[in-house]
Design a protein around this motif. Sequence first.
Motif, PDB file in Angstrom:
ATOM      1  N   ASN A 115       0.817  -1.208   0.000  1.00  0.00           N
ATOM      2  CA  ASN A 115       0.000   0.000   0.000  1.00  0.00           C
ATOM      3  C   ASN A 115       0.848   1.255   0.000  1.00  0.00           C
ATOM      4  OD1 ASN A 115      -3.115   0.013   0.288  1.00  0.00           O
ATOM      5  ND2 ASN A 115      -2.507  -1.803   1.447  1.00  0.00           N
ATOM      6  N   ALA A 116       2.005   1.214   0.679  1.00  0.00           N
ATOM      7  CA  ALA A 116       2.850   2.401   0.810  1.00  0.00           C
ATOM      8  C   ALA A 116       3.440   2.841  -0.523  1.00  0.00           C
ATOM      9  CB  ALA A 116       3.966   2.138   1.817  1.00  0.00           C
ATOM     10  N   LEU A 170       0.665   0.260  -7.624  1.00  0.00           N
ATOM     11  CA  LEU A 170       1.148  -1.058  -7.204  1.00  0.00           C
ATOM     12  C   LEU A 170       0.045  -1.820  -6.479  1.00  0.00           C
ATOM     13  CD1 LEU A 170       3.556  -2.988  -7.073  1.00  0.00           C
ATOM     14  CD2 LEU A 170       4.157  -1.968  -4.861  1.00  0.00           C
ATOM     15  N   LEU A 171      -0.718  -1.115  -5.658  1.00  0.00           N
ATOM     16  CA  LEU A 171      -1.844  -1.757  -4.970  1.00  0.00           C
ATOM     17  C   LEU A 171      -2.826  -2.327  -5.989  1.00  0.00           C
ATOM     18  CD1 LEU A 171      -3.546  -2.384  -2.441  1.00  0.00           C
ATOM     19  CD2 LEU A 171      -4.483  -0.073  -2.617  1.00  0.00           C
ATOM     20  N   ARG A 172      -3.146  -1.541  -7.007  1.00  0.00           N
ATOM     21  CA  ARG A 172      -4.072  -2.012  -8.042  1.00  0.00           C
ATOM     22  C   ARG A 172      -3.527  -3.253  -8.741  1.00  0.00           C
ATOM     23  NH1 ARG A 172      -4.740   2.142 -12.760  1.00  0.00           N
ATOM     24  NH2 ARG A 172      -2.504   1.719 -12.776  1.00  0.00           N
ATOM     25  N   TRP A 173      -2.236  -3.269  -9.015  1.00  0.00           N
ATOM     26  CA  TRP A 173      -1.641  -4.410  -9.712  1.00  0.00           C
ATOM     27  C   TRP A 173      -1.754  -5.676  -8.874  1.00  0.00           C
ATOM     28  CZ3 TRP A 173       2.314  -7.930  -9.044  1.00  0.00           C
ATOM     29  CH2 TRP A 173       2.719  -8.616 -10.199  1.00  0.00           C
ATOM     30  N   PHE A 174      -1.393  -5.582  -7.598  1.00  0.00           N
ATOM     31  CA  PHE A 174      -1.474  -6.745  -6.712  1.00  0.00           C
ATOM     32  C   PHE A 174      -2.913  -7.214  -6.542  1.00  0.00           C
ATOM     33  CE2 PHE A 174       2.899  -6.138  -5.352  1.00  0.00           C
ATOM     34  CZ  PHE A 174       3.273  -7.414  -4.968  1.00  0.00           C
ATOM     35  N   VAL A 210       1.000  12.313   3.402  1.00  0.00           N
ATOM     36  CA  VAL A 210       1.032  11.593   2.128  1.00  0.00           C
ATOM     37  C   VAL A 210       2.481  11.489   1.696  1.00  0.00           C
ATOM     38  CG1 VAL A 210       0.314  11.658  -0.298  1.00  0.00           C
ATOM     39  CG2 VAL A 210      -1.257  12.425   1.497  1.00  0.00           C
ATOM     40  N   ASN A 211       2.933  10.304   1.274  1.00  0.00           N
ATOM     41  CA  ASN A 211       4.349  10.146   0.909  1.00  0.00           C
ATOM     42  C   ASN A 211       4.592  10.510  -0.558  1.00  0.00           C
ATOM     43  OD1 ASN A 211       3.436   7.952  -0.573  1.00  0.00           O
ATOM     44  ND2 ASN A 211       4.324   6.397   0.777  1.00  0.00           N
ATOM     45  N   ARG A 212       5.824  10.301  -1.004  1.00  0.00           N
ATOM     46  CA  ARG A 212       6.191  10.701  -2.372  1.00  0.00           C
ATOM     47  C   ARG A 212       5.506   9.857  -3.434  1.00  0.00           C
ATOM     48  NH1 ARG A 212      10.482   7.581  -4.500  1.00  0.00           N
ATOM     49  NH2 ARG A 212      11.317   6.045  -3.022  1.00  0.00           N
ATOM     50  N   HIS A 213       4.973   8.701  -3.042  1.00  0.00           N
ATOM     51  CA  HIS A 213       4.197   7.885  -3.979  1.00  0.00           C
ATOM     52  C   HIS A 213       2.728   8.293  -3.985  1.00  0.00           C
ATOM     53  CE1 HIS A 213       7.635   5.221  -4.466  1.00  0.00           C
ATOM     54  NE2 HIS A 213       7.723   5.116  -3.150  1.00  0.00           N
TER      55      HIS A 213
END
Length: 503
Positions: free
Chosen positions: A162-163, A168-172, A350-353
């Motif tokens: 998630n981070a 990436l979350l959508r892909w997984f 909110v992080n850089r991603h």
Amino acid sequence: MNDNPPRTADPADSERLEALGYRQELRRSLGVLGNISMGFAVVSPVVGLYAVAQVGMSIDGGAWVWALPLCLLGQLLVVCVYSELASQWPLAGGAYQWARRLAGPTFAWLTGWVWQFAVMFANTTVAYLASPWVFALFGATPTPAQLVLVSVGFMVFCTLVNAYGINLLRWFVSLGIAAEAVASVLVGLALLLFFRRHGFGLLTDTLNAPATTGTGGVMSFLAVIAVGGWAFIGFDACVSTAEETKDAARQVPRAMRWALLSVGAVVMLNAVSVVLAHPDPAAVVAGQDLDPVTTAVTAGFGDWSAKPFVIVVLVSFTACLMASQGGAARGLYSLARDGVFPFSRQVRKVNRHKAPIGGLVAATLVSCAALPLGLESTAIGSLITFGTAATFLPFFLLTLTALIARLRGTWQPAGQVSYGRWGTLLNLLAVLWTGLEVINICWPRTILAPPGAPWYQVWAALLGVGLVTLVGAGYLLVRRPQRLMQGVGAERPDTDELAPAVI
């Protein structure tokens, strides 16, 4: 505005969000399929079926499957109300944001508080229920402490995914639900078409389960409905990612509807298949088979199918936890950016991603803090019961608030989704359904608790909801977060001009 050239989706969505009082901080990259995948993963047909199949069969025999279409219909009524709300206010943290606009800051804060803890503790139970399958993959028997440690590992892994952001979350999640959907549909059809052991008359046979449990037929069926509703929650995860979905006002309502309908179809297919393919349904009623799903699959396909089936279940639980954890984080982010949640400055980060890292850390810490309950099976059972009740309570509160606002004339749906004159009737039916389900789930029943369970597990739904509400009310009285909500996230006067026309 009709003379203006058409705008691309991202600027229009950002302007809509700004009109609702917020800046675009999360990455808006999901299409409707990506949004559907979030809802599908959280509802999860495999996880949902495992959660209800054994309890349903033990209480009402083969006839338990008829509770599923009733629960699906009831939840579709909730989706109708949620669709009108999400279309008008496509915001992360829907329960809190919508209640705030419909009923004011105090009610909104308490609704958001209960909803958040329901989701975070639901994540605790998903992680805990997933951990035995890791040991099943290797044929090992875990200790309670080992189950808790593996559950923590699940939590941390899903937090890391998630981070790295929504893509990436959508892909997984998409990979997980693709494997789950194909496997569950194929297994369900194969069991029904090639490995069916019983006639369809079994679907109306209670196998004398009500007499075995000491309840009447109606009371047994009501108990199954209380449990069956758990298989159709989680579609509001589509709302959690509204600020990361393109054309959210139109696509989020679609995603909720399709996620619930697709999961509902798969759950009902597999429920019927398991009942009709099970070698000895009476053993489930007698409490001799605590895993009828795996029994039906291995009896039909052979022992070789056990390991692949375990992998499918593990993938399903992992995708479910990832998506649900992402929804919890975005709900916390929505509360924290208004400054109304404890440690809001840290939680809203909110992080850089462009992932809500503060919400992720907070949600993971709360969920993991409840995992030591897994050292005592009756305690984790109480948490599961609480999670179901606490999930349906916000459904009821929101649909009731929406109905009152309609009748008072203070809210008329102004998004792309509006059911016109039918909206009030659908809203009323949703209130009746969710109100019935809240009472039904909270009603103390010994048949829904393990044999010899202590009194507090029988009363776990009422005690859990009461405790979380009491703590929230205490925070509300002491810290008075509702004062901070005045003017925060306020809509600009031109909001209606930016909103699409009502259909």
